[in-house]
Design a protein around this motif. Structure first.
Motif, PDB file in Angstrom:
ATOM      1  N   PHE A   1       0.849  -1.188   0.000  1.00 60.40           N
ATOM      2  CA  PHE A   1       0.000   0.000   0.000  1.00 60.40           C
ATOM      3  C   PHE A   1       0.888   1.243   0.000  1.00 60.40           C
ATOM      4  O   PHE A   1       1.856   1.316   0.763  1.00 60.40           O
ATOM      5  CB  PHE A   1      -0.875  -0.077   1.267  1.00 60.40           C
ATOM      6  CG  PHE A   1      -1.689   1.141   1.596  1.00 60.40           C
ATOM      7  CD1 PHE A   1      -2.277   1.925   0.611  1.00 60.40           C
ATOM      8  CD2 PHE A   1      -1.904   1.487   2.928  1.00 60.40           C
ATOM      9  CE1 PHE A   1      -3.045   3.032   0.935  1.00 60.40           C
ATOM     10  CE2 PHE A   1      -2.677   2.591   3.272  1.00 60.40           C
ATOM     11  CZ  PHE A   1      -3.241   3.366   2.273  1.00 60.40           C
TER      12      PHE A   1
ATOM     13  N   LEU B   1       1.246  10.385   1.617  1.00 55.55           N
ATOM     14  CA  LEU B   1       1.305  10.599   3.069  1.00 55.55           C
ATOM     15  C   LEU B   1       2.769  10.739   3.459  1.00 55.55           C
ATOM     16  O   LEU B   1       3.590   9.890   3.092  1.00 55.55           O
ATOM     17  CB  LEU B   1       0.684   9.361   3.745  1.00 55.55           C
ATOM     18  CG  LEU B   1       0.229   9.399   5.198  1.00 55.55           C
ATOM     19  CD1 LEU B   1      -0.402   8.082   5.607  1.00 55.55           C
ATOM     20  CD2 LEU B   1       1.237   9.842   6.188  1.00 55.55           C
TER      21      LEU B   1
ATOM     22  N   GLY C   1      -6.082   4.823   1.302  1.00 49.30           N
ATOM     23  CA  GLY C   1      -6.063   5.636   2.463  1.00 49.30           C
ATOM     24  C   GLY C   1      -7.040   6.839   2.402  1.00 49.30           C
ATOM     25  O   GLY C   1      -7.802   7.031   1.464  1.00 49.30           O
ATOM     26  N   CYS C   2      -7.019   7.536   3.513  1.00 52.48           N
ATOM     27  CA  CYS C   2      -7.886   8.711   3.644  1.00 52.48           C
ATOM     28  C   CYS C   2      -7.667   9.689   2.491  1.00 52.48           C
ATOM     29  O   CYS C   2      -8.590  10.377   2.074  1.00 52.48           O
ATOM     30  CB  CYS C   2      -7.630   9.405   4.981  1.00 52.48           C
ATOM     31  SG  CYS C   2      -8.131   8.413   6.397  1.00 52.48           S
TER      32      CYS C   2
ATOM     33  N   TRP D   1      -3.163  14.662   6.121  1.00 49.28           N
ATOM     34  CA  TRP D   1      -1.810  14.327   6.570  1.00 49.28           C
ATOM     35  C   TRP D   1      -0.952  15.577   6.711  1.00 49.28           C
ATOM     36  O   TRP D   1      -0.113  15.880   5.875  1.00 49.28           O
ATOM     37  CB  TRP D   1      -1.182  13.264   5.648  1.00 49.28           C
ATOM     38  CG  TRP D   1      -2.069  12.066   5.590  1.00 49.28           C
ATOM     39  CD1 TRP D   1      -2.728  11.566   4.515  1.00 49.28           C
ATOM     40  CD2 TRP D   1      -2.438  11.218   6.698  1.00 49.28           C
ATOM     41  NE1 TRP D   1      -3.488  10.475   4.870  1.00 49.28           N
ATOM     42  CE2 TRP D   1      -3.334  10.235   6.198  1.00 49.28           C
ATOM     43  CE3 TRP D   1      -2.114  11.186   8.051  1.00 49.28           C
ATOM     44  CZ2 TRP D   1      -3.901   9.242   7.015  1.00 49.28           C
ATOM     45  CZ3 TRP D   1      -2.683  10.201   8.871  1.00 49.28           C
ATOM     46  CH2 TRP D   1      -3.554   9.252   8.344  1.00 49.28           C
TER      47      TRP D   1
ATOM     48  N   HIS E   1      -9.880  -3.282   7.572  1.00 41.00           N
ATOM     49  CA  HIS E   1      -8.588  -2.724   8.019  1.00 41.00           C
ATOM     50  C   HIS E   1      -8.323  -3.196   9.443  1.00 41.00           C
ATOM     51  O   HIS E   1      -9.226  -3.192  10.270  1.00 41.00           O
ATOM     52  CB  HIS E   1      -8.618  -1.191   8.006  1.00 41.00           C
ATOM     53  CG  HIS E   1      -8.628  -0.618   6.623  1.00 41.00           C
ATOM     54  ND1 HIS E   1      -8.696   0.737   6.365  1.00 41.00           N
ATOM     55  CD2 HIS E   1      -8.561  -1.228   5.406  1.00 41.00           C
ATOM     56  CE1 HIS E   1      -8.673   0.938   5.048  1.00 41.00           C
ATOM     57  NE2 HIS E   1      -8.607  -0.242   4.455  1.00 41.00           N
TER      58      HIS E   1
ATOM     59  N   TRP F   1       1.360   0.301  14.280  1.00 45.96           N
ATOM     60  CA  TRP F   1       1.231   1.767  14.202  1.00 45.96           C
ATOM     61  C   TRP F   1       1.808   2.334  15.493  1.00 45.96           C
ATOM     62  O   TRP F   1       1.161   2.346  16.525  1.00 45.96           O
ATOM     63  CB  TRP F   1      -0.245   2.145  14.044  1.00 45.96           C
ATOM     64  CG  TRP F   1      -0.512   3.569  13.696  1.00 45.96           C
ATOM     65  CD1 TRP F   1       0.080   4.675  14.207  1.00 45.96           C
ATOM     66  CD2 TRP F   1      -1.486   4.051  12.743  1.00 45.96           C
ATOM     67  NE1 TRP F   1      -0.440   5.804  13.649  1.00 45.96           N
ATOM     68  CE2 TRP F   1      -1.410   5.457  12.749  1.00 45.96           C
ATOM     69  CE3 TRP F   1      -2.416   3.436  11.893  1.00 45.96           C
ATOM     70  CZ2 TRP F   1      -2.229   6.253  11.931  1.00 45.96           C
ATOM     71  CZ3 TRP F   1      -3.225   4.222  11.092  1.00 45.96           C
ATOM     72  CH2 TRP F   1      -3.126   5.613  11.114  1.00 45.96           C
TER      73      TRP F   1
ATOM     74  N   LEU G   1       3.604  10.134   9.893  1.00 49.09           N
ATOM     75  CA  LEU G   1       3.547   8.730  10.348  1.00 49.09           C
ATOM     76  C   LEU G   1       4.839   7.954  10.086  1.00 49.09           C
ATOM     77  O   LEU G   1       4.807   6.778   9.694  1.00 49.09           O
ATOM     78  CB  LEU G   1       2.356   7.988   9.712  1.00 49.09           C
ATOM     79  CG  LEU G   1       0.975   8.624   9.876  1.00 49.09           C
ATOM     80  CD1 LEU G   1      -0.112   7.665   9.376  1.00 49.09           C
ATOM     81  CD2 LEU G   1       0.678   9.013  11.323  1.00 49.09           C
TER      82      LEU G   1
HETATM   83  O1  AHR Z   1      -2.500   4.116   6.650  1.00 46.78           O
HETATM   84  C1  AHR Z   1      -2.802   5.326   7.262  1.00 46.78           C
HETATM   85  C2  AHR Z   1      -4.305   5.579   7.360  1.00 46.78           C
HETATM   86  O2  AHR Z   1      -4.881   4.598   8.176  1.00 46.78           O
HETATM   87  C3  AHR Z   1      -5.087   5.476   6.080  1.00 46.78           C
HETATM   88  O3  AHR Z   1      -5.058   6.640   5.345  1.00 46.78           O
HETATM   89  C4  AHR Z   1      -6.467   5.190   6.551  1.00 46.78           C
HETATM   90  O4  AHR Z   1      -7.212   4.437   5.631  1.00 46.78           O
HETATM   91  C5  AHR Z   1      -6.249   4.456   7.871  1.00 46.78           C
HETATM   92  O5  AHR Z   1      -6.992   4.996   8.888  1.00 46.78           O
END
Ligand code: AHR
Length: 513
Positions: A26, A30, A73-74, A99, A248, A305, A317
Motif C-alpha cells: 500500500f 502521506l 487511504g484517507c 496528513w 482494516h 502503528w 507517520l
Molecule cells: O494508513 C494510514 C491511514 O490509516 C489510512 O489513510 C487510513 O485508511 C487508515 O486509517
C-alpha cells in the motif's frame, strides 16, 4: 533451553492456494512515502528515471510485489485524479488535509504510479474517491485508464504518454467511509457504493473487481449491515456488484517503535496475532450472505502503528521498524497462509517511510527494514498450496504480564493466547516451505519438525534474528538486522530438529521424501 516443541505439518491437508496478493502493499500520498520515497524531482542528483528513484526500484523489484494499492487511504477520498495528469508545471498545488496539511504538488499522478508499478512488477489497485468525489469523476477515471478505443478520455491518456490502456482491474469504491471517507452509516455507504459501482464499467479487455469499504477491525456490525442492505434492502439485490470487501486492522503499538519491555513485546505480538479473528469473523458473516464464497475478503491495510519518530512531523507517520515488527509481519503472513481459503488479498501499511514500512529512505540513502526481510524470506510461499501447520508449543504467557489495555483490545475478549511457536506451511512441486516465529523475546527454542505421512531428508534453514529485541537498521548500520546465510540441517529419523533463536523468524525448506 526449555522442553522441545513439536511442529507437525500435514502435506495432504490442503487449505488453499496462497494467492500472491496476500503479500500485497500500500502506498498513500502521506508523509515521505510518495515524495522523496518513490519520487524525486527529475533534475535531482538522486539517480532516477522521470522522477522514480533507482535505489527504491532496485530494492523492491526482487520482492516481486504482487499488488500495490494507491493513492490512499484517507487521501483517496479527497483526490481528484485530473490533478495528477498532463504537464507537471500546470498541475495544481493542493493541501493534503488528512496528513499534516502538507503540500500536494500532484507531480506524481496516474501515469507516474503506473510507471512505478511497471518498474517493480506490481499490479495496480486504485482507490477511488467516494467521499468527496462524484460518480462521474470515478466513471471518467475508469474510462481514461481502461478504454482501448477512441474517446476523448482515452485520447487524452494517449496524449499524456500511454497509448495502451492500463487495464486496471482492482477499484476500491472509497476508503474507510465510516470515518475519513465521509462518516457514513453502513446503509448510507451501501447505497453510495451501489450508485458509484453502477458507473465503474467493464471496458473490453478488462474485468473490473470492485472493492467495497469494510470495517475497522472487529466491527462486525458494519459487515453485517452492509451485506444485509446489499442483499435484502436495496431495491434490487446488488450483491453481485461487490467483488471484494476490504477490512482494516492495525495492531497498534505497545511502548514505542524502538523502546519496549519484554511484556510489551508480547503484548504487540498478541495484538498482531488477533488478525486471525478479523479474518475468520468477517468471513463467517460474509458467508451467511454469500454462501458460495464469491465475494473476496481483503485486508487492504494492516500492520503496526507506533508513535511518530521524534523530530519527524506528526502528520507523516514515520516510524522505525525493529525485529519486533518483523515478528508482527511474519505472524500476520502466517495467519494469512493458514486462512488462504478465506482471504484473497492483504496490503501492509505502508511501503516506504510510513507506518510499518519495507524501506526507509532519506536523501540518497535507502535501507531495508526487518519487515522487508520477512517479505523476502516468505517469498516461496507465494502461489504455493497452503497445508496444515500444527504446533504443540506451549503458550508464552497467559496474559499475566500483559497490560489491561492489551486484554481489552483483544478481539472479542479472547484470552491472551500467543504460543511460543506460530507458523505456516506450503507445498509446491514436492518442495515444502515451513515458516516459524519464535515469539518469545528471551528464550531460544528447540523445535522438532515432523511431516505427517512423509519426511524431509534434509532442509535449508534461513533465519532472521537479532541479539537484542530492539534491533533495527539505521542509515549508519543498514544491515544490522538481515537474513542469515542458508544452512543445511539433516533429519534424525522422522524429525528435523531446528533451533529458533529468541524473537526470530525462520524458514525451513526441503524436498518431501
Ligand atoms: O494508513 C494510514 C491511514 O490509516 C489510512 O489513510 C487510513 O485508511 C487508515 O486509517
Amino acid at each position: 533451553m526449555d522442553a522441545i516443541q513439536r511442529v507437525i505439518v500435514v502435506p495432504q491437508e490442503h487449505i488453499g492456494e496462497i494467492h500472491p496478493n496476500l503479500h500485497g502493499h500500500f502506498a498513500e500520498h502521506l508523509g515521505e512515502l510518495v515524495y522523496s520515497g518513490i519520487y524525486v524531482d527529475p533534475q535531482s542528483s538522486i539517480p532516477n528515471t522521470n522522477g522514480l528513484r533507482h535505489d527504491v526500484i532496485e530494492a523492491l523489484r526482487p520482492l516481486g510485489i504482487p499488488v500495490l494499492r494507491w493513492p490512499g487511504g484517507c487521501f483517496a477520498d479527497t483526490y481528484s485524479w485530473r490533478d495528477g495528469i498532463g504537464p507537471r508545471e500546470k498541475r495544481p498545488l493542493r493541501v493534503n488535509v488528512h496528513w499534516g496539511m502538507a503540500e500536494e504538488p500532484n507531480a506524481f499522478g496516474t501515469h507516474e504510479f503506473m510507471a512505478f508499478c511497471r518498474a517493480i512488477g506490481a499490479e495496480p489497485y486504485f482507490a477511488g474517491n467516494l467521499g468527496a468525489g462524484s460518480p462521474s469523476e470515478l466513471r471518467d477515471w475508469v474510462e481514461y485508464c481502461n478504454f482501448a478505443g477512441r474517446s476523448t478520455l482515452a485520447d487524452e491518456r494517449r496524449a499524456n504518454g500511454d497509448n495502451e490502456p492500463f487495464g486496471i482491474r482492482w477499484w476500491g469504491i472509497g476508503n474507510e467511509n465510516w470515518g475519513c471517507g465521509g462518516n457514513m452509516s453502513p446503509e448510507e455507504y451501501a447505497a453510495a457504493f451501489a450508485r458509484y459501482r453502477t458507473y465503474v464499467h467493464n471496458y473490453p479487455g478488462t474485468q473490473v473487481e470492485a472493492i467495497a469499504c469494510g470495517p475497522n477491525g472487529n466491527n462486525w456490525n458494519w459487515t453485517r449491515r452492509f451485506f444485509d442492505y446489499m442483499k435484502n434492502h436495496h431495491t434490487a439485490c446488488r450483491l453481485s456488484s461487490v467483488q471484494g470487501f476490504a477490512a482494516h486492522y492495525y495492531c497498534g503499538t505497545a511502548g514505542t517503535a524502538t523502546e519496549y519491555t519484554e511484556t510489551q513485546w508480547l503484548e504487540l505480538l498478541s495484538k498482531a496475532y488477533a488478525i486471525e479473528g478479523i479474518v475468520t469473523g468477517h468471513r463467517r458473516i460474509m458467508d451467511e450472505y454469500d454462501p458460495s464464497h464469491k465475494r473476496k475478503l481483503i485486508l487492504d491495510e494492516w500492520g503496526a502503528w507506533h508513535p511518530v519518530e521524534k523530530g519527524k512531523p506528526q502528520g507523516g507517520l514515520y516510524q522505525q521498524n525493529t525485529i519486533r515488527d518483523a515478528c508482527v509481519a511474519a505472524l500476520s503472513l502466517d495467519v494469512f497462509h493458514n486462512n488462504a481459503d478465506k482471504l484473497a488479498m492483504a496490503n501492509i501499511a505502508q511501503l516506504i517511510n510510513v507506518l510499518q514500512a519495507l524501506l526507509l529512505v532519506q536523501e540518497d540513502h535507502c535501507i531495508k527494514t526487518p519487515t522487508y526481510h520477512v517479505f523476502d524470506l516468505y517469498r516461496p510461499h507465494k502461489g504455493a498450496q497452503a497445508v496444515r501447520f500444527l504446533s504443540t508449543a506451549e503458550t508464552v504467557s497467559d496474559g499475566e504480564g500483559a497490560s489491561q489495555d492489551c486484554r481489552d483490545s483483544y478481539i472479542d475478549k479472547q484470552p491472551f493466547r500467543l504460543q511460543a511457536v506460530h507458523g505456516s506451511a506450503s507445498v509446491r512441486n514436492g518442495t515444502l516451505c515451513v515458516t516459524v516465529v519464535n515469539t518469545h523475546p528471551a528464550q531460544p527454542l528447540e523445535v522438532d519438525l515432523e511431516i505427517f505421512g512423509n519426511k524431509l531428508g534434509e532442509a535449508e534453514v534461513v533465519t532472521l534474528a537479532a541479539d537484542d529485541i530492539h534491533a533495527h537498521n539505521t542509515f549508519e548500520q543498514p544491515d544490522h538486522v538481515q537474513l542469515s546465510h542458508a544452512s543445511t540441517v539433516a533429519a534424525r529419523g522422522k524429525t528435523l530438529r531446528v533451533v529458533l533463536p529468541a524473537g526470530s523468524v525462520t524458514r525451513i525448506m526441503g524436498k518431501l521424501g
